[in-house]
Write an enzyme that holds these catalytic residues in place. Structure first.
Site, PDB file in Angstrom:
ATOM      1  N   ASP A   1     -19.424 104.205 -76.338  1.00 13.68           N
ATOM      2  CA  ASP A   1     -17.867 102.635 -76.564  1.00 13.68           C
ATOM      3  C   ASP A   1     -18.561 101.036 -76.916  1.00 13.68           C
ATOM      4  O   ASP A   1     -17.808 100.624 -76.389  1.00 13.68           O
ATOM      5  CB  ASP A   1     -17.234 103.193 -75.352  1.00 13.68           C
ATOM      6  CG  ASP A   1     -17.883 102.528 -74.609  1.00 13.68           C
ATOM      7  OD1 ASP A   1     -18.269 102.617 -73.919  1.00 13.68           O
ATOM      8  OD2 ASP A   1     -16.786 102.661 -72.869  1.00 13.68           O
TER       9      ASP A   1
ATOM     10  N   GLU B   1     -21.407 111.523 -72.740  1.00 13.71           N
ATOM     11  CA  GLU B   1     -19.888 110.455 -72.505  1.00 13.71           C
ATOM     12  C   GLU B   1     -18.625 110.551 -70.879  1.00 13.71           C
ATOM     13  O   GLU B   1     -18.555 111.829 -70.511  1.00 13.71           O
ATOM     14  CB  GLU B   1     -18.681 110.652 -73.717  1.00 13.71           C
ATOM     15  CG  GLU B   1     -17.491 109.770 -73.589  1.00 13.71           C
ATOM     16  CD  GLU B   1     -17.756 108.495 -73.698  1.00 13.71           C
ATOM     17  OE1 GLU B   1     -17.599 107.676 -72.275  1.00 13.71           O
ATOM     18  OE2 GLU B   1     -17.979 108.226 -74.890  1.00 13.71           O
TER      19      GLU B   1
HETATM   20  O1  AHR Z   1     -20.636 108.098 -70.430  1.00 11.57           O
HETATM   21  C1  AHR Z   1     -21.316 107.163 -70.264  1.00 11.57           C
HETATM   22  C2  AHR Z   1     -20.551 106.264 -70.432  1.00 11.57           C
HETATM   23  O2  AHR Z   1     -18.963 105.759 -70.449  1.00 11.57           O
HETATM   24  C3  AHR Z   1     -20.980 105.736 -71.830  1.00 11.57           C
HETATM   25  O3  AHR Z   1     -21.467 105.698 -72.888  1.00 11.57           O
HETATM   26  C4  AHR Z   1     -19.675 105.244 -72.756  1.00 11.57           C
HETATM   27  O4  AHR Z   1     -19.240 105.357 -73.892  1.00 11.57           O
HETATM   28  C5  AHR Z   1     -18.773 105.221 -71.337  1.00 11.57           C
HETATM   29  O5  AHR Z   1     -18.229 104.041 -70.460  1.00 11.57           O
END
Ligand code: AHR
Ligand code: AHR
Length: 482
Positions: free
Chosen positions: A281, A204
């Site tokens: 996200d 994340e």
């Molecule tokens: O960590 C990379 C990305 O960052 C994740 O998959 C996403 O939730 C956020 O935009």
């Protein structure tokens, strides 16, 4: 034994086990996945041919004959109920109704396992699966492991083709709230050696290839046709490993050590949802192909993972042609005549960049005849498929952009090559051939109100209309007009 039997023996049982290609437990006889067909929107389940065996592709082929099929559910074989279904909107909306993500085509990723046909999950940008309940999946800083088998020739630099542990609300809830395998060439956060694709950890707000926040040269480019990727995490310790999934070589360790040199990742704040093909996200720009994968409770030993890799190699993943139906001859010139009643004297043609169908015959002007003639080329993105070069504009090809067909000059990019590659199959209406997009296999070359589109069967655009779909995507291949 299957991969999950091996993890169990190692004391780190599967808590999620997903595969459209085979059973992941020796005794598993249940459903592997569910498909829905376009002709009547009914569903059916595909099970292994025998306990622990390869998926019964015949069930799918029969059910989907003469229509289109989507993968609606990838069942969890672990008994925990962590089935993957169409992902809902989150920080980003998907392209379907109410912001849901697209479902994958059931025929985008054909393979064989020990000579038996099966289908993987071909994830185009916009496609994603999720389970936000995540029963038994690691939370907070609890230990877990996971592996997945991917197509090492299908990837991009979008965010984020992932499989693993993510947020339960489809939102970016902060560093350390995910622990998922990422595969592709996104280098916005992290990268490895060479130009990728790399196996990285999506933790994340960061794709990590090792201890450093940006580059870790020990994480190699890995692009075997079939790639095994593993990721595991425990208190202030994690590892990335990888191998050629189709060869009896053991996994190489690309990173093992403490959590990355950034705040928020030690301890982890895992939430325990499961996703496939998207970021935490619901970032939907990634692409890739998933054949099988699991998540475990507990941190699997290297020896356990090596035994799983040996099991995957013994399953003998191999390629099978992406184009079915009558073959086209590279270098020959053809015409593509519509089969929709009322349009059967019309052929696929173009005026500059615009693509449409129009009546063309031997008495048409030579310019009209050339405009409706196409030179068959080996697919620019995949030689198992085809590209169509305009006879009157050498170097320009039929391609899609925002799902509208154009004739554009080949700019040499990976995206252009993919947008200009089509795989053939028997015409869905029983006549001629249908041309399926290489990078969006739910979509076909279609005419709608005589304009050329890349249509799906019953999608959100007007040009996805289910009415007349089979006719509109079926073309009789004939000799070139000129
Ligand atoms: O960590 C990379 C990305 O960052 C994740 O998959 C996403 O939730 C956020 O935009
Ligand atoms: O046609 C769909 C996509 O639209 C193509 O892949 C890309 O070129 C454009 O963004």
């Amino acid at each position: 034994a299957g991969p999950c039997d091996i993890y169990s023996s190692g004391g780190t049982p599967c808590v999620a086990a997903h595969s459209t290609t085979r059973a992941l437990y020796n005794a598993f006889t249940g459903s592997l996945y569910q498909i829905k067909r376009g002709s009547d929107n009914t569903t059916t389940n595909v099970a292994p041919l025998s306990a622990g065996g390869v998926a019964n592709a015949g069930t799918q082929d029969k059910f989907c004959s003469g229509t289109t099929c989507l993968i609606t559910i990838i069942y969890d074989q672990s008994g925990k109920g962590n089935h993957l279904t169409q992902a809902p909107p989150g920080g980003f909306k998907g392209p379907e109704l109410n912001g849901y993500d697209n479902l994958a085509s059931a025929i985008g990723a054909p393979v064989t396992l020990n000579g038996q046909k099966a289908y993987g999950v071909f994830i185009s940008p916009g496609t994603g699966y999720r389970n936000n309940v995540g029963s038994g999946i690691a939370r907070k800083d609890a230990s877990e492991g996971m592996y997945a088998v991917f197509d090492g020739t299908h990837f991009n630099d979008g965010c984020c083709f992932d499989y693993g542990n993510a947020e339960t609300n489809n939102l970016d809830t902060g560093n350390g709230h995910m622990e998922a395998i990422y595969y592709g060439t996104n280098s916005f956060w992290g990268s490895g050696a060479g130009s990728g694709p790399w196996i990285m950890a999506d933790l994340e707000n960061g794709l990590f290839s090792g201890y450093n926040v940006k580059n870790n040269a020990a994480d190699p480019t890995i692009n075997y046709r079939f790639v095994t990727a593993t990721l595991k995490g425990q208190a202030n310790n994690w590892a990335i490993r990888g191998a050629n999934a189709a060869s009896a070589t053991s996994l190489s360790t690309y990173y093992t050590g403490q959590r990355p040199n950034a705040s928020g990742y030690n301890p982890m704040s895992k939430e325990g949802a499961v996703l496939l093909g998207i970021g935490g996200d619901n970032s939907i720009s990634g692409q890739g192909t998933f054949y099988e994968g699991v998540m475990t409770s507990g941190f699997p030993s290297d020896a356990t993972e090596n035994a799983v890799q040996a099991n995957i190699a013994a399953a003998k993943y191999a390629t099978t042609p992406l184009s079915t139906g009558s073959a086209l001859t590279a270098g020959s010139s053809i015409s593509l005549r519509a089969t929709t009643p009322g349009y059967t004297t019309s052929s696929l043609t173009h005026a500059g960049a615009s693509v449409s169908i129009a009546a063309v015959s031997s008495t048409s002007s030579s310019a009209a005849k050339l405009a409706a003639s196409w030179t068959v080329r080996a697919g620019l993105a995949d030689s198992a498929c085809y590209s169509f070069e305009a006879r009157d504009a050498p170097g320009s090809y039929l391609r899609h952009n925002a799902f509208v067909l154009y004739v554009n000059a080949n700019d040499g990019s990976k995206l252009f090559h993919e947008d200009a590659t089509f795989c053939t199959m028997a015409g869905l209406d029983g006549q001629g051939s249908s041309l399926r997009s290489y990078n969006y296999p739910t979509r076909f070359v279609r005419h709608y109100e005589t304009v050329g589109y890349l249509g799906s069967n019953g999608g959100v655009h007007a040009f996805d209309a289910a009415t007349s779909f089979n006719d509109d995507v079926s073309f009789v291949v004939g000799g070139a007009f000129a």
